[in-house]
Write a protein that holds these residues in place. Structure first.
Motif, PDB file in Angstrom:
ATOM      1  N   HIS A 263      37.664  58.317  31.288  1.00 47.38           N
ATOM      2  CA  HIS A 263      36.889  57.619  32.306  1.00 47.38           C
ATOM      3  C   HIS A 263      37.756  56.713  33.174  1.00 47.38           C
ATOM      4  N   LEU A 264      38.918  56.314  32.681  1.00 50.46           N
ATOM      5  CA  LEU A 264      39.745  55.375  33.440  1.00 50.46           C
ATOM      6  C   LEU A 264      40.139  55.943  34.794  1.00 50.46           C
ATOM      7  N   ASN A 265      40.495  57.201  34.851  1.00 48.75           N
ATOM      8  CA  ASN A 265      40.853  57.821  36.135  1.00 48.75           C
ATOM      9  C   ASN A 265      39.677  57.799  37.107  1.00 48.75           C
ATOM     10  N   GLU A 266      38.469  57.989  36.580  1.00 48.06           N
ATOM     11  CA  GLU A 266      37.277  57.948  37.433  1.00 48.06           C
ATOM     12  C   GLU A 266      37.029  56.533  37.948  1.00 48.06           C
ATOM     13  N   PHE A 267      37.251  55.530  37.114  1.00 42.56           N
ATOM     14  CA  PHE A 267      37.081  54.146  37.549  1.00 42.56           C
ATOM     15  C   PHE A 267      38.070  53.809  38.666  1.00 42.56           C
ATOM     16  N   ILE A 268      39.303  54.247  38.521  1.00 41.41           N
ATOM     17  CA  ILE A 268      40.328  53.968  39.525  1.00 41.41           C
ATOM     18  C   ILE A 268      39.937  54.593  40.865  1.00 41.41           C
ATOM     19  N   SER A 269      39.408  55.807  40.839  1.00 43.22           N
ATOM     20  CA  SER A 269      38.992  56.473  42.072  1.00 43.22           C
ATOM     21  C   SER A 269      37.846  55.723  42.747  1.00 43.22           C
ATOM     22  N   ILE A 270      36.871  55.291  41.951  1.00 41.26           N
ATOM     23  CA  ILE A 270      35.721  54.554  42.505  1.00 41.26           C
ATOM     24  C   ILE A 270      36.163  53.228  43.100  1.00 41.26           C
ATOM     25  N   LEU A 271      36.970  52.475  42.369  1.00 48.47           N
ATOM     26  CA  LEU A 271      37.388  51.149  42.817  1.00 48.47           C
ATOM     27  C   LEU A 271      38.295  51.232  44.045  1.00 48.47           C
ATOM     28  N   SER A 272      39.154  52.226  44.092  1.00 45.35           N
ATOM     29  CA  SER A 272      40.061  52.339  45.239  1.00 45.35           C
ATOM     30  C   SER A 272      39.299  52.633  46.532  1.00 45.35           C
ATOM     31  N   ASN A 273      38.138  53.260  46.423  1.00 47.02           N
ATOM     32  CA  ASN A 273      37.314  53.488  47.611  1.00 47.02           C
ATOM     33  C   ASN A 273      36.813  52.179  48.202  1.00 47.02           C
ATOM     34  N   ASN A 274      36.815  51.122  47.398  1.00 44.39           N
ATOM     35  CA  ASN A 274      36.411  49.789  47.867  1.00 44.39           C
ATOM     36  C   ASN A 274      37.599  48.832  47.912  1.00 44.39           C
ATOM     37  N   GLU A 275      38.791  49.391  48.054  1.00 38.87           N
ATOM     38  CA  GLU A 275      40.027  48.634  48.216  1.00 38.87           C
ATOM     39  C   GLU A 275      40.310  47.718  47.026  1.00 38.87           C
ATOM     40  N   ILE A 276      40.039  48.223  45.838  1.00 40.68           N
ATOM     41  CA  ILE A 276      40.382  47.524  44.598  1.00 40.68           C
ATOM     42  C   ILE A 276      41.398  48.400  43.863  1.00 40.68           C
ATOM     43  N   TYR A 277      42.641  47.912  43.788  1.00 36.77           N
ATOM     44  CA  TYR A 277      43.725  48.764  43.296  1.00 36.77           C
ATOM     45  C   TYR A 277      44.459  48.195  42.075  1.00 36.77           C
ATOM     46  N   ASP A 278      44.326  46.914  41.818  1.00 33.43           N
ATOM     47  CA  ASP A 278      45.196  46.253  40.841  1.00 33.43           C
ATOM     48  C   ASP A 278      44.639  46.368  39.419  1.00 33.43           C
ATOM     49  N   LEU A 279      45.173  47.318  38.645  1.00 34.20           N
ATOM     50  CA  LEU A 279      44.835  47.430  37.229  1.00 34.20           C
ATOM     51  C   LEU A 279      45.739  46.483  36.463  1.00 34.20           C
ATOM     52  N   VAL A 280      45.170  45.404  35.947  1.00 29.08           N
ATOM     53  CA  VAL A 280      45.959  44.376  35.275  1.00 29.08           C
ATOM     54  C   VAL A 280      46.421  44.856  33.900  1.00 29.08           C
ATOM     55  N   LYS A 281      45.479  45.328  33.082  1.00 27.60           N
ATOM     56  CA  LYS A 281      45.821  45.795  31.738  1.00 27.60           C
ATOM     57  C   LYS A 281      44.643  46.570  31.168  1.00 27.60           C
ATOM     58  N   VAL A 282      44.899  47.223  30.041  1.00 30.25           N
ATOM     59  CA  VAL A 282      43.865  47.930  29.294  1.00 30.25           C
ATOM     60  C   VAL A 282      43.926  47.464  27.846  1.00 30.25           C
ATOM     61  N   ASP A 283      42.839  46.936  27.333  1.00 33.07           N
ATOM     62  CA  ASP A 283      42.758  46.490  25.940  1.00 33.07           C
ATOM     63  C   ASP A 283      42.239  47.611  25.062  1.00 33.07           C
ATOM     64  N   TYR A 284      42.851  47.743  23.880  1.00 25.95           N
ATOM     65  CA  TYR A 284      42.437  48.763  22.901  1.00 25.95           C
ATOM     66  C   TYR A 284      41.715  48.064  21.748  1.00 25.95           C
ATOM     67  N   PHE A 285      40.630  48.679  21.253  1.00 24.28           N
ATOM     68  CA  PHE A 285      39.868  48.114  20.147  1.00 24.28           C
ATOM     69  C   PHE A 285      39.747  49.138  19.015  1.00 24.28           C
ATOM     70  N   SER A 286      39.821  48.651  17.784  1.00 21.22           N
ATOM     71  CA  SER A 286      39.584  49.503  16.621  1.00 21.22           C
ATOM     72  C   SER A 286      38.893  48.683  15.550  1.00 21.22           C
ATOM     73  N   ASN A 287      37.795  49.205  14.998  1.00 21.23           N
ATOM     74  CA  ASN A 287      37.085  48.508  13.924  1.00 21.23           C
ATOM     75  C   ASN A 287      37.388  49.112  12.558  1.00 21.23           C
ATOM     76  N   THR A 288      38.527  49.811  12.443  1.00 22.09           N
ATOM     77  CA  THR A 288      38.925  50.384  11.158  1.00 22.09           C
ATOM     78  C   THR A 288      40.108  49.636  10.548  1.00 22.09           C
ATOM     79  N   LEU A 289      40.415  48.460  11.073  1.00 20.70           N
ATOM     80  CA  LEU A 289      41.607  47.739  10.625  1.00 20.70           C
ATOM     81  C   LEU A 289      41.577  47.443   9.131  1.00 20.70           C
ATOM     82  N   GLU A 290      40.482  46.855   8.637  1.00 23.14           N
ATOM     83  CA  GLU A 290      40.424  46.472   7.228  1.00 23.14           C
ATOM     84  C   GLU A 290      40.484  47.691   6.318  1.00 23.14           C
ATOM     85  N   THR A 291      39.845  48.774   6.727  1.00 23.54           N
ATOM     86  CA  THR A 291      39.892  50.007   5.928  1.00 23.54           C
ATOM     87  C   THR A 291      41.313  50.540   5.834  1.00 23.54           C
TER      88      THR A 291
END
Length: 324
Positions: free
Chosen positions: A149-177
């Motif tokens: 979905h990230l590529n789709e978000f970039i395409s949508i946002l760039s159509n409204n002159e929003i280009y700066d992707l600051v970062k992407v956070d990763y989440f996992s709820n299997t850490l304790e396991t």
């Protein structure tokens, strides 16, 4: 008597782990602290140190992308209307995606200044700072579970002159396991190593003094990116007086995970995409000299004195004490 001393070093963390992939932030900041080595040290007088190291590669369950939006204008109304229009049009389309959540974060709202030249006769030019408008900054947070979905978000946002992707956070709820699985694997391997040492030395460590320590390291993707230039410059030996106009070298980034070559076991060894990496190490120090001291204590002799009154006293090299 067997003595066992524990020194446990652990990292407290939530079962919902956050990791960060690379955005444009990496081009400005290459100073992330990156410690890929677990350091568990024991005093030099310990006889035997048995250790096990493990690595786990964890794929993310969810992601949060952060895009930065900046808007300038002459008046506060103009700035707010323009930035809201850009953000609203983008989010209305993004929210149509399944399982997507959004949040807009206010960052700053400040006046913008420019310099006005004031020229006086027989004097140098004077530059006066004057208000020129306003600057408004906001961040768009987009939570999603499908990385495509990230590529789709970039395409949508760039159509409204929003280009700066600051970062992407990763989440996992299997850490304790995963941590529990790593501890169990390490326990079995270290028991096997101790058994092998006992067989090689022809003795047992049952009565030896032992100390144990363990620790975790979590490596997040934003720490694991490295930069390089796409090509090198010319190596011609030119004269010092020659005019040289070098081209700008293309600098880019690549993901460099922790290699699995120094570990006793690896969970999910194949890394195709940026992942959360957990390192775990456990060490046991075995002091074999303690065993000899215990034996000496057990073989110490005692002498009993019978007095004229019929009393019994225990004699040793230090003091005598009566027997009741």
């Amino acid at each position: 008597m067997k003595k066992l001393f524990f020194t446990i070093l652990t990292v407290l963390s939530s079962s919902f782990i956050i990791a960060q992939a690379s955005g444009n932030v990496n081009y400005q900041n290459q100073g992330y602290y990156n410690n890929n080595t677990i350091n568990i040290n024991f005093p030099a007088n310990d006889d035997i140190v048995v250790s096990v190291k493990g690595l786990a590669n964890i794929k993310a369950d969810a992601y949060t992308a952060i895009f930065s939006v900046t808007q300038t204008g002459k008046t506060t109304k103009e700035v707010n209307d323009l930035i809201d229009q850009r953000i609203t049009q983008s989010l209305n389309e993004i929210k149509l995606k399944k399982g997507v959540e959004t949040f807009v974060d206010m960052i700053s709202f400040v006046p913008v200044y420019e310099y006005e030249t004031e020229k006086k006769l027989f004097n140098r030019k004077t530059y006066n700072e004057m208000p020129a408008g306003f600057e408004l900054k906001k961040n768009i947070h987009i939570k999603y579970s499908d990385p495509n979905h990230l590529n789709e978000f970039i395409s949508i946002l760039s159509n409204n002159e929003i280009y700066d992707l600051v970062k992407v956070d990763y989440f996992s709820n299997t850490l304790e396991t995963i941590k529990k699985e790593m501890m169990l694997k390490a326990k079995l391997l270290i028991q096997e190593k101790i058994k092998n040492y006992q067989e090689l030395l022809g003795e047992t460590f049952t009565n030896a003094e032992k100390r144990i320590a363990d620790d975790y390291i979590v490596n997040i993707p934003v720490e694991m990116y490295r930069s390089y230039e796409a090509y090198n410059g010319s190596s011609l030996n030119l004269k010092k007086s020659a005019n040289i106009n070098p081209l700008n070298k293309s600098v880019t980034l690549y993901y460099q995970p922790v290699f699995n070559k120094e570990f006793d076991f690896v969970i999910n060894p194949v890394v195709l995409e940026p992942v959360i990496q957990i390192q775990y190490e456990v060490k046991i120090a075995i002091n074999r000299e303690k065993k000899q001291v215990l034996k000496a204590d057990k073989t110490e002799k005692e002498f009993i004195l019978v007095t004229a009154n019929g009393d019994l006293k225990i004699l040793n090299t230090n003091t005598a004490r009566p027997i009741h």
